[in-house]
Design a protein around this motif. Structure first.
Motif, PDB file in Angstrom:
ATOM      1  N   ARG A 171      -5.123   5.068  -1.259  1.00  0.00           N
ATOM      2  CA  ARG A 171      -3.581   5.636  -1.401  1.00  0.00           C
ATOM      3  C   ARG A 171      -2.527   4.353  -2.024  1.00  0.00           C
ATOM      4  O   ARG A 171      -2.849   3.370  -1.748  1.00  0.00           O
ATOM      5  CB  ARG A 171      -3.228   6.877  -0.593  1.00  0.00           C
ATOM      6  N   ARG A 172      -1.982   5.116  -2.741  1.00  0.00           N
ATOM      7  CA  ARG A 172      -0.562   3.725  -3.485  1.00  0.00           C
ATOM      8  C   ARG A 172      -0.058   4.213  -2.307  1.00  0.00           C
ATOM      9  O   ARG A 172       0.133   2.351  -2.159  1.00  0.00           O
ATOM     10  CB  ARG A 172       0.141   4.908  -4.329  1.00  0.00           C
ATOM     11  N   ALA A 173       0.524   4.658  -1.832  1.00  0.00           N
ATOM     12  CA  ALA A 173       0.941   4.613  -0.075  1.00  0.00           C
ATOM     13  C   ALA A 173       0.411   5.552   0.581  1.00  0.00           C
ATOM     14  O   ALA A 173       0.092   6.498   0.205  1.00  0.00           O
ATOM     15  CB  ALA A 173       2.349   4.525   0.030  1.00  0.00           C
ATOM     16  N   SER A 174       0.240   5.342   2.289  1.00  0.00           N
ATOM     17  CA  SER A 174      -0.280   5.795   2.971  1.00  0.00           C
ATOM     18  C   SER A 174       0.302   6.567   3.518  1.00  0.00           C
ATOM     19  O   SER A 174       1.226   7.188   3.905  1.00  0.00           O
ATOM     20  CB  SER A 174      -1.114   5.031   4.637  1.00  0.00           C
ATOM     21  N   LEU A 175      -0.277   8.081   3.558  1.00  0.00           N
ATOM     22  CA  LEU A 175       0.024   9.549   4.842  1.00  0.00           C
ATOM     23  C   LEU A 175       0.085   9.035   6.116  1.00  0.00           C
ATOM     24  O   LEU A 175      -0.410   8.514   6.988  1.00  0.00           O
ATOM     25  CB  LEU A 175      -0.905  10.412   4.132  1.00  0.00           C
ATOM     26  N   GLY A 176       1.271   9.289   6.937  1.00  0.00           N
ATOM     27  CA  GLY A 176       2.052   9.330   8.516  1.00  0.00           C
ATOM     28  C   GLY A 176       1.668  10.665   8.617  1.00  0.00           C
ATOM     29  O   GLY A 176       1.091  11.296   8.516  1.00  0.00           O
ATOM     30  N   VAL A 177       2.632  10.323   9.878  1.00  0.00           N
ATOM     31  CA  VAL A 177       2.730  11.568  11.370  1.00  0.00           C
ATOM     32  C   VAL A 177       3.268  12.795   9.603  1.00  0.00           C
ATOM     33  O   VAL A 177       4.307  12.712   9.355  1.00  0.00           O
ATOM     34  CB  VAL A 177       2.983  11.607  12.358  1.00  0.00           C
ATOM     35  N   GLY A 178       3.109  13.629  10.659  1.00  0.00           N
ATOM     36  CA  GLY A 178       3.357  15.438   9.512  1.00  0.00           C
ATOM     37  C   GLY A 178       3.670  15.301   8.335  1.00  0.00           C
ATOM     38  O   GLY A 178       4.447  16.348   7.574  1.00  0.00           O
ATOM     39  N   GLY A 179       2.740  14.136   7.570  1.00  0.00           N
ATOM     40  CA  GLY A 179       2.482  14.031   6.351  1.00  0.00           C
ATOM     41  C   GLY A 179       3.588  13.471   5.476  1.00  0.00           C
ATOM     42  O   GLY A 179       3.226  13.441   3.858  1.00  0.00           O
ATOM     43  N   GLN A 180       4.526  12.550   6.480  1.00  0.00           N
ATOM     44  CA  GLN A 180       5.077  11.259   5.847  1.00  0.00           C
ATOM     45  C   GLN A 180       4.470  10.271   4.988  1.00  0.00           C
ATOM     46  O   GLN A 180       3.163  10.181   4.831  1.00  0.00           O
ATOM     47  CB  GLN A 180       6.329  11.198   6.495  1.00  0.00           C
ATOM     48  N   LEU A 181       5.181  10.273   3.949  1.00  0.00           N
ATOM     49  CA  LEU A 181       4.661   8.877   2.589  1.00  0.00           C
ATOM     50  C   LEU A 181       4.905   7.885   2.962  1.00  0.00           C
ATOM     51  O   LEU A 181       6.057   7.812   2.801  1.00  0.00           O
ATOM     52  CB  LEU A 181       4.385   9.810   1.341  1.00  0.00           C
ATOM     53  N   GLY A 182       4.067   6.403   3.800  1.00  0.00           N
ATOM     54  CA  GLY A 182       4.597   5.313   3.495  1.00  0.00           C
ATOM     55  C   GLY A 182       5.427   4.995   1.866  1.00  0.00           C
ATOM     56  O   GLY A 182       5.349   5.619   1.159  1.00  0.00           O
ATOM     57  N   ALA A 183       5.938   3.631   2.007  1.00  0.00           N
ATOM     58  CA  ALA A 183       6.925   3.167   1.208  1.00  0.00           C
ATOM     59  C   ALA A 183       6.108   2.089   0.612  1.00  0.00           C
ATOM     60  O   ALA A 183       6.740   1.901  -0.766  1.00  0.00           O
ATOM     61  CB  ALA A 183       8.126   2.272   1.694  1.00  0.00           C
ATOM     62  N   ARG A 184       4.634   1.518   0.969  1.00  0.00           N
ATOM     63  CA  ARG A 184       3.933   0.320   0.555  1.00  0.00           C
ATOM     64  C   ARG A 184       2.579   0.751   0.955  1.00  0.00           C
ATOM     65  O   ARG A 184       2.246   2.125   1.412  1.00  0.00           O
ATOM     66  CB  ARG A 184       4.282  -1.238   1.199  1.00  0.00           C
ATOM     67  N   ASN A 185       1.535  -0.513   0.018  1.00  0.00           N
ATOM     68  CA  ASN A 185       0.834   0.369  -0.267  1.00  0.00           C
ATOM     69  C   ASN A 185      -0.437  -0.736   1.548  1.00  0.00           C
ATOM     70  O   ASN A 185       0.298  -1.570   1.955  1.00  0.00           O
ATOM     71  CB  ASN A 185      -0.361   0.138  -1.545  1.00  0.00           C
ATOM     72  N   ALA A 186      -1.303  -0.092   1.633  1.00  0.00           N
ATOM     73  CA  ALA A 186      -2.114  -0.285   2.723  1.00  0.00           C
ATOM     74  C   ALA A 186      -2.993  -1.457   2.846  1.00  0.00           C
ATOM     75  O   ALA A 186      -3.821  -1.870   1.860  1.00  0.00           O
ATOM     76  CB  ALA A 186      -2.211   0.999   3.037  1.00  0.00           C
ATOM     77  N   PRO A 187      -2.654  -3.208   2.924  1.00  0.00           N
ATOM     78  CA  PRO A 187      -3.410  -3.900   3.086  1.00  0.00           C
ATOM     79  C   PRO A 187      -5.347  -3.359   3.835  1.00  0.00           C
ATOM     80  O   PRO A 187      -4.804  -3.068   4.716  1.00  0.00           O
ATOM     81  CB  PRO A 187      -2.763  -5.272   3.309  1.00  0.00           C
ATOM     82  N   THR A 188      -5.750  -4.096   3.198  1.00  0.00           N
ATOM     83  CA  THR A 188      -6.912  -4.029   4.071  1.00  0.00           C
ATOM     84  C   THR A 188      -6.738  -5.166   5.275  1.00  0.00           C
ATOM     85  O   THR A 188      -6.311  -5.637   5.515  1.00  0.00           O
ATOM     86  CB  THR A 188      -8.257  -4.775   2.789  1.00  0.00           C
ATOM     87  N   VAL A 189      -7.415  -4.730   5.949  1.00  0.00           N
ATOM     88  CA  VAL A 189      -7.177  -5.512   7.210  1.00  0.00           C
ATOM     89  C   VAL A 189      -8.937  -6.046   7.424  1.00  0.00           C
ATOM     90  O   VAL A 189      -8.980  -6.802   8.589  1.00  0.00           O
ATOM     91  CB  VAL A 189      -8.189  -4.014   8.463  1.00  0.00           C
ATOM     92  N   TRP A 190      -9.700  -6.486   6.658  1.00  0.00           N
ATOM     93  CA  TRP A 190     -10.955  -7.446   6.549  1.00  0.00           C
ATOM     94  C   TRP A 190     -10.632  -8.456   6.443  1.00  0.00           C
ATOM     95  O   TRP A 190      -9.370  -8.794   5.609  1.00  0.00           O
ATOM     96  CB  TRP A 190     -12.272  -6.518   5.156  1.00  0.00           C
ATOM     97  N   ASN A 191     -10.524  -9.580   7.079  1.00  0.00           N
ATOM     98  CA  ASN A 191     -10.467 -10.796   6.952  1.00  0.00           C
ATOM     99  C   ASN A 191      -8.774 -11.278   7.536  1.00  0.00           C
ATOM    100  O   ASN A 191      -8.061 -11.865   6.889  1.00  0.00           O
ATOM    101  CB  ASN A 191     -10.397 -11.176   5.966  1.00  0.00           C
ATOM    102  N   ALA A 192      -7.792  -9.984   8.085  1.00  0.00           N
ATOM    103  CA  ALA A 192      -6.830 -10.513   7.988  1.00  0.00           C
ATOM    104  C   ALA A 192      -6.315 -11.759   9.226  1.00  0.00           C
ATOM    105  O   ALA A 192      -5.613 -11.881   9.531  1.00  0.00           O
ATOM    106  CB  ALA A 192      -6.156  -8.860   8.295  1.00  0.00           C
TER     107      ALA A 192
END
Length: 451
Positions: A171-192
């Protein structure tokens, strides 16, 4: 010009001849003065007379050498000096044939440059939190547990899908609790695990510190406190036994042990199985001709100045630079800034600035982790390459051979030069994209095609 050179050489030779004669005469006069006037006047012995003569004579010789050097520089032809300086700055042209890539075990005349490295098979862990199988198993369960959110609907894996995806949600920005839209794109956790700082703005210095952020974010997991998170885990069935196995019997379940387990699990999420890794380890058939051309362009255009090291990020634990963050965009490109809202969020920079400050992201698996940039505004990897080449490297994109290069004539020095950089052609962009695809984990690529 030849006549000027001959006149300069003749003048220099004449000066040398006169200087040598004067030096011999001066030394003779000095010797006579010491032997017959200064020596007897001071009551010196024969040895002291010769020592004084040697000391005074060496000073005369040194002074004569200085005069000679000055005369040589004054009389040396200016055009000869300029030609020597120019020869030092001119690099030999190299013809690049797109369809063929020559390989040599030890190229005879190539200067030592950037060293390409494969990703290690194991991620480093801090001494206080060693990676163990028990801790990894606990961390995996916590990573996928939705009970860590206020309404029990969101887990870490909701935004960072690792079992079926490339470590993000697409997604462009992730969905959180209550269907809220975050402010930034979720980066991959692979190789973090190979990154020295986390989050887009680099505000977390470790995986453990980063894991404390999302549970408290009101738009992500919405928990009121870290103690509330620990209380949820204590209430979970089977967690007590898993914590005993990971940290020792009767150790309390705390937020520090919770994030330590999550971080231990995340340190197993690495992908050293890309075609690029096989190539660097010795399999010369691992990359196509287009990918090799793209690899050379990635270096020559200057992408490696930020995306360096085995994890292709200057913010990684491999030879980190003084700062893991960079200004973005560096060069003004209003069409891109407006079209993709690149400067509406400035990251770690002071609000109100026209440039953002962002952590250098890893390019590992970048072909699998669209959309791109901190706001997820770009869907195409090819467009992302065009943007970065323009706003970060100052290169134009197009097939014009001259691009933004200009012809500059110096009236004072009577020299002419071409300044600026050649544009990247559309085929160059395609080659860079192909190289970036070689950074994709082959196992993740298969999983993505399957899903």
């Amino acid at each position: 010009m030849r006549k000027e050179r001959e006149m300069g050489q003749a003048g220099l030779i004449g000066f040398m001849q006169v200087g040598i004669v004067m030096l011999v005469i001066g030394f003779t006069v000095l010797l006579l003065m010491v032997q017959f006037e200064l020596g007897p006047l001071g009551g010196m012995s024969t040895g002291k007379k010769w020592l004084l003569s040697l000391i005074l004579g060496s000073g005369m010789v040194a002074f004569s050498i200085k005069l000679f050097v000055i005369a040589m520089l004054v009389n040396f032809p200016e055009h000869t000096i300029r030609a020597q300086l120019a020869a030092q700055s001119v690099r030999p042209a190299v013809l690049r044939q797109p369809a063929q890539v020559a390989r040599h075990d030890r190229p005879p005349s190539v200067r030592k440059g950037y060293v390409w490295r494969a990703l290690p098979d194991v991620a480093p862990s801090p001494a206080w939190n060693p990676t163990t199988p028990e801790k990894v198993a606990l961390g995996e369960r916590l990573f996928h547990d939705k009970a860590l959110s206020i309404d029990r609907t969101v887990s870490c894996s909701s935004c960072h899908e690792v079992r079926r995806g490339a470590g993000m949600d697409g997604r462009r920005a992730s969905l959180g609790v209550g269907g809220q839209l975050g402010a930034r794109n979720a980066p991959t956790v692979w190789n973090a695990a190979f990154q020295s700082v986390l989050f887009w703005d680099g505000r977390a210095a470790s995986l453990e510190e980063q894991a404390k952020g999302p549970p408290l974010n009101p738009k992500e997991m919405g928990m009121p406190s870290l103690e509330a998170v620990a209380r949820r885990v204590r209430e979970g069935e089977g967690y007590r036994e898993m914590f005993d196995a990971a940290f020792g019997a009767a150790q309390p379940i705390t937020i520090d042990r919770i994030v330590a387990a999550i971080a231990a699990y995340e340190r197993t999420l690495i992908t050293p199985d890309a075609a690029y890794d096989r190539f660097v380890r010795g399999d010369e058939s691992a990359l196509s001709a287009a990918q090799l051309r793209g690899m050379e362009l990635f270096q020559s255009v200057g992408c490696i100045q930020c995306h360096s090291g085995p994890n292709f990020s200057g913010a990684s634990v491999f030879d980190p630079p003084p700062s893991p963050q960079r200004l973005f965009p560096v060069f003004a490109a209003q069409k891109y800034a407006d079209r993709y809202s690149l400067t509406s969020d400035v990251g770690a920079n002071v609000p109100g600035n026209k440039q953002g400050v962002w952590r250098i992201p890893s390019l590992r698996n970048v072909a699998l982790t669209a959309p791109y940039f901190h706001n997820g505004s770009v869907d195409s990897l090819r467009e992302a390459v065009r943007i970065m080449a323009t706003v970060q490297r100052g290169r134009e994109i197009g097939n014009d051979a001259n691009g933004n290069r200009r012809i500059v004539w110096s009236k004072q020095d009577r020299t002419i030069a071409r300044v600026g950089s050649a544009p990247l052609s559309e085929s160059d962009v395609d080659d860079i994209v192909e190289f970036l695809k070689s950074l994709s984990s082959e196992s993740l690529a298969l999983r993505n095609r399957g899903s």
